[in-house]
Design a protein around this motif. Structure first.
Motif, PDB file in Angstrom:
ATOM      1  N   PHE A 166      -3.722  -3.225  10.947  1.00  9.25           N
ATOM      2  CA  PHE A 166      -3.227  -1.981  10.369  1.00  9.25           C
ATOM      3  C   PHE A 166      -4.391  -1.015  10.161  1.00  9.25           C
ATOM      4  O   PHE A 166      -5.470  -1.432   9.745  1.00  9.25           O
ATOM      5  N   SER A 167      -4.126   0.259  10.409  1.00 12.21           N
ATOM      6  CA  SER A 167      -5.142   1.280  10.148  1.00 12.21           C
ATOM      7  C   SER A 167      -5.314   1.422   8.635  1.00 12.21           C
ATOM      8  O   SER A 167      -4.489   0.934   7.853  1.00 12.21           O
ATOM      9  N   ALA A 168      -6.361   2.103   8.229  1.00 11.69           N
ATOM     10  CA  ALA A 168      -6.625   2.291   6.798  1.00 11.69           C
ATOM     11  C   ALA A 168      -5.466   3.011   6.123  1.00 11.69           C
ATOM     12  O   ALA A 168      -5.045   2.628   5.020  1.00 11.69           O
ATOM     13  N   SER A 169      -4.912   4.026   6.757  1.00 12.61           N
ATOM     14  CA  SER A 169      -3.805   4.765   6.133  1.00 12.61           C
ATOM     15  C   SER A 169      -2.546   3.909   6.041  1.00 12.61           C
ATOM     16  O   SER A 169      -1.820   3.970   5.044  1.00 12.61           O
ATOM     17  N   GLU A 170      -2.276   3.091   7.052  1.00 15.30           N
ATOM     18  CA  GLU A 170      -1.126   2.180   6.997  1.00 15.30           C
ATOM     19  C   GLU A 170      -1.308   1.155   5.892  1.00 15.30           C
ATOM     20  O   GLU A 170      -0.370   0.843   5.155  1.00 15.30           O
ATOM     21  N   TRP A 171      -2.517   0.614   5.771  1.00 16.94           N
ATOM     22  CA  TRP A 171      -2.816  -0.399   4.764  1.00 16.94           C
ATOM     23  C   TRP A 171      -2.673   0.187   3.355  1.00 16.94           C
ATOM     24  O   TRP A 171      -2.083  -0.431   2.476  1.00 16.94           O
ATOM     25  N   ARG A 172      -3.190   1.394   3.137  1.00 24.28           N
ATOM     26  CA  ARG A 172      -3.058   2.053   1.823  1.00 24.28           C
ATOM     27  C   ARG A 172      -1.593   2.280   1.479  1.00 24.28           C
ATOM     28  O   ARG A 172      -1.157   2.050   0.350  1.00 24.28           O
ATOM     29  N   ALA A 173      -0.805   2.730   2.444  1.00 27.56           N
ATOM     30  CA  ALA A 173       0.624   2.968   2.216  1.00 27.56           C
ATOM     31  C   ALA A 173       1.330   1.671   1.857  1.00 27.56           C
ATOM     32  O   ALA A 173       2.164   1.634   0.943  1.00 27.56           O
ATOM     33  N   PHE A 174       1.003   0.587   2.550  1.00 31.41           N
ATOM     34  CA  PHE A 174       1.590  -0.717   2.264  1.00 31.41           C
ATOM     35  C   PHE A 174       1.246  -1.167   0.848  1.00 31.41           C
ATOM     36  O   PHE A 174       2.127  -1.573   0.081  1.00 31.41           O
ATOM     37  N   LEU A 175      -0.029  -1.097   0.483  1.00 30.83           N
ATOM     38  CA  LEU A 175      -0.450  -1.523  -0.857  1.00 30.83           C
ATOM     39  C   LEU A 175       0.190  -0.670  -1.946  1.00 30.83           C
ATOM     40  O   LEU A 175       0.618  -1.193  -2.987  1.00 30.83           O
ATOM     41  N   ASP A 214       3.074   0.829  -1.805  1.00 33.59           N
ATOM     42  CA  ASP A 214       4.480   0.434  -1.898  1.00 33.59           C
ATOM     43  C   ASP A 214       4.639  -0.903  -2.610  1.00 33.59           C
ATOM     44  O   ASP A 214       5.501  -1.057  -3.475  1.00 33.59           O
ATOM     45  N   VAL A 215       3.813  -1.874  -2.261  1.00 35.59           N
ATOM     46  CA  VAL A 215       3.891  -3.193  -2.897  1.00 35.59           C
ATOM     47  C   VAL A 215       3.629  -3.080  -4.392  1.00 35.59           C
ATOM     48  O   VAL A 215       4.364  -3.646  -5.209  1.00 35.59           O
ATOM     49  N   LYS A 216       2.614  -2.335  -4.764  1.00 35.26           N
ATOM     50  CA  LYS A 216       2.273  -2.182  -6.183  1.00 35.26           C
ATOM     51  C   LYS A 216       3.374  -1.474  -6.956  1.00 35.26           C
ATOM     52  O   LYS A 216       3.578  -1.751  -8.136  1.00 35.26           O
ATOM     53  N   SER A 217       4.118  -0.592  -6.326  1.00 37.82           N
ATOM     54  CA  SER A 217       5.186   0.119  -7.014  1.00 37.82           C
ATOM     55  C   SER A 217       6.423  -0.758  -7.239  1.00 37.82           C
ATOM     56  O   SER A 217       7.285  -0.401  -8.015  1.00 37.82           O
ATOM     57  N   HIS A 218       6.487  -1.910  -6.564  1.00 35.16           N
ATOM     58  CA  HIS A 218       7.635  -2.803  -6.689  1.00 35.16           C
ATOM     59  C   HIS A 218       7.340  -4.078  -7.476  1.00 35.16           C
ATOM     60  O   HIS A 218       8.125  -5.017  -7.447  1.00 35.16           O
ATOM     61  N   ARG A 219       6.224  -4.131  -8.138  1.00 35.26           N
ATOM     62  CA  ARG A 219       5.895  -5.328  -8.934  1.00 35.26           C
ATOM     63  C   ARG A 219       6.893  -5.493 -10.055  1.00 35.26           C
ATOM     64  O   ARG A 219       7.349  -4.535 -10.658  1.00 35.26           O
ATOM     65  N   LEU A 220       7.170  -6.739 -10.373  1.00 32.58           N
ATOM     66  CA  LEU A 220       8.069  -7.043 -11.493  1.00 32.58           C
ATOM     67  C   LEU A 220       7.309  -7.099 -12.782  1.00 32.58           C
ATOM     68  O   LEU A 220       6.209  -7.445 -12.882  1.00 32.58           O
TER      69      LEU A 220
END
Length: 64
Positions: A47-56, A58-64
Motif C-alpha cells: 500500500f502507498s503511504a496515502s492508502e496506509w494512512r487512510a486505512f489506519l 478508518d480502523v482507528k475510527s471504528h475501535r470499540l
C-alpha cells in the motif's frame, strides 16, 4: 521490487493471547506491506503511504 526476504514483518500490538490469526505489517519506503500470519508464503499486499494512512484512520475510527 522487494521480495519477502527483504521485508521485516511484525504483528500488531493488538495481537495478544498467543493468537496466530492476525495480520503482519512491514514498513516500505513510501508505504506498508501486509500479509496473513497464517499464510506468509502466499505473499503480501503493498500500500502507498496515502492508502496506509487512510486505512489506519478508518480502523482507528471504528475501535470499540
Amino acid at each position: 521490487m522487494l521480495t519477502e526476504s527483504h521485508l521485516t514483518f511484525r504483528k500488531s500490538s493488538y495481537s495478544q493471547g498467543g493468537r496466530e490469526d492476525c495480520v503482519e505489517v512491514a514498513d516500505l519506503t513510501g508505504g506498508a506491506a501486509l500479509r496473513d500470519s497464517k499464510h506468509p508464503h502466499l505473499g503480501h499486499l503493498a500500500f502507498s503511504a496515502s492508502e496506509w494512512r487512510a486505512f489506519l484512520t478508518d480502523v482507528k475510527s471504528h475501535r470499540l
